[in-house]
Write an enzyme that holds these catalytic residues in place. Structure first.
Site, short mmCIF file in Angstrom:
data_model
loop_
_atom_site.label_atom_id
_atom_site.label_comp_id
_atom_site.label_asym_id
_atom_site.label_seq_id
_atom_site.Cartn_x
_atom_site.Cartn_y
_atom_site.Cartn_z
N LYS A 1 -12.68 -6.31 0.13
CA LYS A 1 -12.55 -7.11 -1.08
C LYS A 1 -13.46 -8.34 -1.02
O LYS A 1 -13.83 -8.79 0.08
CB LYS A 1 -11.11 -7.60 -1.25
N ARG B 1 -1.32 3.73 -2.75
CA ARG B 1 -0.88 5.10 -3.06
C ARG B 1 -0.85 5.97 -1.79
O ARG B 1 -0.09 6.93 -1.72
CB ARG B 1 -1.80 5.70 -4.13
#
Length: 503
Positions: free
Chosen positions: A286, A360
């Site tokens: 990120k 996920r």
């Protein structure tokens, strides 16, 4: 803080106890039309028209959120009267009520009042009874008084002196209002735990810390806690979960918390919370700016643990299981790389095209694990996608479900709890975006409909039970000057369980 309930029908002259009882302040609502009714009318009569004179003088116009203190008021037992603007009477809804009670608490907390008589819960709000108003008011007060000071070397003490609130309610709602007090306090305590966990830094709130928190909840409230370590997770063949955890020095934990409030044979509701205690993005790193907020990537886990605490304190007659897969997502020499293929607990192979789509990957193994409980329903909660923030902002949590009835229950609970959610699409056509040339599916589906394809990914692992997914990326915390965890969606989850338990 102590909360009590007292029934009163102001229109039938039952207000004598409120008029003569000693209190530091009585809180009254004034609409923009400035027509007095209910408690305000009785207090105006007892004070020989004082409130009418104040309104006529232009000091209180009734605009939403405006407040005015009247001091040394004769004719009543309270030493102060707080007038609170309610806005237009024909537009008085849940938001207007919450704005009014929040304004009232802020005004009161800035004074030295100790005991308050609160009449706003009896106001007509979307045909809701006064017990709803009591619960909403208590949650608003606890929201205003919450402070996170655990990491301060010299925490500032609470500046307010408020210790006791007496709510006036319609006599027919008195019993329900007492239940509402208990529920509101339990909810607030659960939300405070959720906030505390979210606000703690990543070097404190580690996977091990979350595991110990679950054990403490179990010890304090009579639940059963299982905290599985690395070897046990490996034995379960949770290859997807472990692919995220592998580069961190912090060992992963797989937390299972059992609450039994109903018969042992009754199918439980299973809550699954994403527990990434810090998310760097892994190899798909990120940007540095704002990365500190990735300590909040465990807010799904925090909300599930907070809900379990609230459920236990309320003593709901329902069985609930909480599952929390928790780890860090870090870069490193042994980190999962874009293009790697991992095998989930279900046996499906997953091409990891982006290591920053890690939530996920840990949830899918937890959702597979949930099958063993033969659940009545499974709800997973996760700060899953930035795409959901773009779609819905910070007001509504994103709700996805393959079961219309379950989705309806959750939406009803969100409205009752004033914890908004919005149902998003989950059409089969979106599944095509997850196709992989090399594995059973990819972990991302491209930029279009990112929140939807993330939910579609999870749906592949939920075919054996009713399932819903809450994407709370926009609602779990706030940035800017008010930076901090919100405690959402504990109210929604708890209300859903209250409704399921029939309480």
């Amino acid at each position: 803080m102590d909360f009590s309930i007292k029934g009163c029908d102001w229109s039938k002259g039952e207000a004598k106890g409120f008029l003569t009882g000693k209190s530091d302040c009585i809180v009254l609502g004034i609409f923009e039309a400035q027509t007095l009714s209910g408690a305000a009318l009785d207090i105006d009569t007892a004070t020989k028209g004082l409130i009418s004179r104040v309104i006529k003088a232009g000091d209180m116009d009734g605009k939403r959120g405006k407040t005015l203190f009247l001091h040394e008021v004769s004719g009543i037992g309270a030493s102060r009267v707080l007038l609170v603007g309610l806005g237009k009477q024909d537009a008085f809804n849940q938001k207007a009520y919450n704005d009014a009670v929040t304004a009232a608490w802020r005004a009161l907390l800035a004074t030295k009042v100790v005991q308050v008589t609160f009449t706003l819960a009896q106001l007509p709000v979307d045909e809701r009874s006064s017990d709803w108003g009591v619960r909403a008011a208590i949650l608003a007060l606890r929201n205003e008084t919450y402070r996170f000071t655990q990491m301060k070397s010299k925490p500032e003490p609470a500046s307010h002196t408020l210790k006791r609130v007496v709510f006036s309610v319609d006599p027919s709602d008195e019993k329900a209002a007492k239940v509402a007090v208990k529920q509101a306090v339990a909810l607030a305590n659960g939300m405070d735990l959720t906030r505390d966990l979210g606000n703690l830094p990543g070097n404190v709130c580690t996977p091990t810390y979350l595991g110990n928190t679950a054990k403490k909840i179990a010890k304090d409230w009579g639940l059963k806690a299982e905290v599985l370590g690395l070897k046990q997770i490996q034995a379960l063949k949770m290859g997807s979960f472990l692919s995220v955890a592998r580069a961190s020095v912090e060992p992963p934990q797989f937390i299972v918390l059992h609450y039994q409030g109903a018969a042992a044979k009754a199918a439980p509701v299973v809550l699954v919370g994403k527990g990434i205690t810090f998310d760097t993005g892994g190899i798909s790193l990120k940007p540095g700016e704002g990365m500190d907020e990735m300590k909040y990537d465990m807010c799904g886990a925090g909300s599930v643990l907070g809900t379990m605490r609230a459920v236990a304190e309320m003593g709901l007659k329902i069985n609930v299981v909480a599952i929390v897969p928790t780890c860090e997502n870090m870069p490193g020499g042994n980190a999962t790389k874009p293009g790697d293929i991992v095998t989930s607990m279900k046996g499906l192979t997953i091409e990891v095209l982006n290591t920053d789509a890690e939530g996920r990957l840990i949830l899918c193994d937890a959702l597979t694990y949930a099958e063993r409980f033969k659940p009545a329903a499974v709800i997973d909660v996760a700060t899953l996608t930035g795409a959901c923030v773009i779609a819905l902002g910070g007001h509504n949590s994103g709700l996805f479900s393959t079961d219309d009835a379950l989705a309806g229950e959750l939406l009803d609970a969100s409205r009752e709890a004033n914890d908004p959610a919005w149902r998003m699409p989950l059409d089969d056509e979106y599944q095509d975006q997850l196709k992989s040339n090399f594995a059973d599916l990819a972990n991302i589906g491209g930029r279009p409909a990112g929140a939807v394809t993330a939910a579609c990914f999870l749906s592949r692992f939920t075919e054996s039970y009713p399932w819903a997914h809450l994407d709370i990326a926009g609602t779990a915390w706030k940035g800017g000057a008010a930076k901090g965890a919100t405690g959402r969606p504990v109210p929604l989850l708890a209300q859903f369980l209250i409704d399921r338990a029939g309480q």
